[in-house]
Enzyme design. Structure first.
Site, mmCIF file in Angstrom:
data_model
loop_
_atom_site.group_PDB
_atom_site.id
_atom_site.type_symbol
_atom_site.label_atom_id
_atom_site.label_comp_id
_atom_site.label_asym_id
_atom_site.label_seq_id
_atom_site.Cartn_x
_atom_site.Cartn_y
_atom_site.Cartn_z
ATOM 1 N N ARG A 161 2.251 2.114 14.941
ATOM 2 C CA ARG A 161 2.051 3.073 13.882
ATOM 3 C C ARG A 161 1.090 3.285 13.621
ATOM 4 N NH1 ARG A 161 4.140 -0.098 8.280
ATOM 5 N NH2 ARG A 161 3.883 1.745 7.410
ATOM 6 N N CYS A 188 -3.398 -1.378 5.078
ATOM 7 C CA CYS A 188 -1.763 -1.697 5.836
ATOM 8 C C CYS A 188 -1.055 -0.738 5.299
ATOM 9 C CB CYS A 188 -1.504 -2.861 6.307
ATOM 10 S SG CYS A 188 -1.074 -3.737 4.025
#
Length: 282
Positions: free
Chosen positions: A180, A237
């Protein structure tokens, strides 16, 4: 004060004269599945069996505000958070231990919120429910009202501009999976990639196969190898949940760090914000 507690240490404290308040924060990131599987139900898992005396706290409803401009898990309204904690029996002068199903992310979110709002004695059960070898209970307790009044600002909090600046002046860690960060895949947010200048540091690498944190020395070595030595450190995050777990890991290593609570879900929703892709921070 230690940020984590082992299952054996917790058992001893629960049997002592000043047992901690227990909060059960079982939660899993819900990603739409082609098979149409029902989302994880933390309350149902809690009701099926939890540490005796533990009170369930819902991450989505009580540890986050409604999704929107602040990201998928923006910070909750402080007054409402305080009311939730008092209903759970949290008081300023009594220790708190939080746990989840074992991943540690949800428990860390509760830990970070309590620390950010000024609670002085809160720890995470290392390894979560999976580490507990004692009996479980299906009885739902009715704790006496606590007296905790949140006062935000006790630990570091970043907004988007602050995160961007820290990526240049200090060390900004990206706690998501490497794919990611690189932008190879993005199953949830508008676009893949990372904040320019951020360093990839998947939070999954802070724990061993048993789900417990690596020793403090090993964590300190890891973060120093990523650039933490002498630098101001921040973490983000996807939505401020697994990032809290990385802040917790840094605390175990003795390294203070701020959390960008809006994280990638907020950053990537703003098309004016730059996006970097690939393995290089820049």
């Amino acid at each position: 004060m230690n940020a984590i507690i082992s299952a054996s240490e917790l058992a001893d404290e629960l049997a002592g004269e000043r047992p901690p308040v227990l909060l059960d924060i079982r939660w899993q990131l819900s990603v739409a599945k082609a098979g149409g599987a029902a989302p994880f139900d933390g309350r149902a898992a809690y009701e099926a069996g939890h540490l005796p005396g533990a009170v369930f706290v819902d991450l989505d409803a009580e540890l986050a505000g409604p999704p929107g401009d602040g990201g998928r898990h923006p910070l909750p309204d402080v007054a409402e958070f305080g009311a939730v904690m008092r209903r759970a029996g949290v008081s300023a002068g009594r220790p708190v231990v939080v746990y989840d199903g074992g991943q540690g992310w949800a428990a860390a979110r509760a830990w970070w919120l309590l620390r950010w709002t000024g609670h002085q004695d809160v720890r995470v059960l290392d390894g979560g429910l999976a580490a507990w070898t004692g009996a479980l209970s299906s009885e739902v307790p009715a704790p006496a009202e606590g007296d905790f009044v949140p006062e935000p600002g006790a630990v570091g909090l970043l907004d988007a501009d602050g995160a961007a600046a820290l990526a240049r002046s200090g060390l900004l860690l990206d706690a998501r999976a490497g794919e990611r960060y690189r932008g190879d895949v993005e199953p949830i947010d508008r676009v893949g990639g990372h904040i320019p200048g951020a360093v990839s540091a998947p939070t999954t690498e802070n724990v061993g196969p048993d789900g417990c944190f690596l020793p403090p020395e090993a964590l300190a070595d890891r973060f120093k190898s990523l650039g933490a030595s002498g630098n101001e450190v921040g973490v983000y995050c996807g939505s401020g949940v697994s990032g809290a777990h990385e802040v917790l890991a840094l605390a175990v290593a003795g390294i203070p760090a701020a959390l960008y609570a809006g994280s990638w879900s907020q950053w990537s929703s703003d098309e004016s914000r730059p996006v970097a892709t690939g393995p290089d921070p820049q």
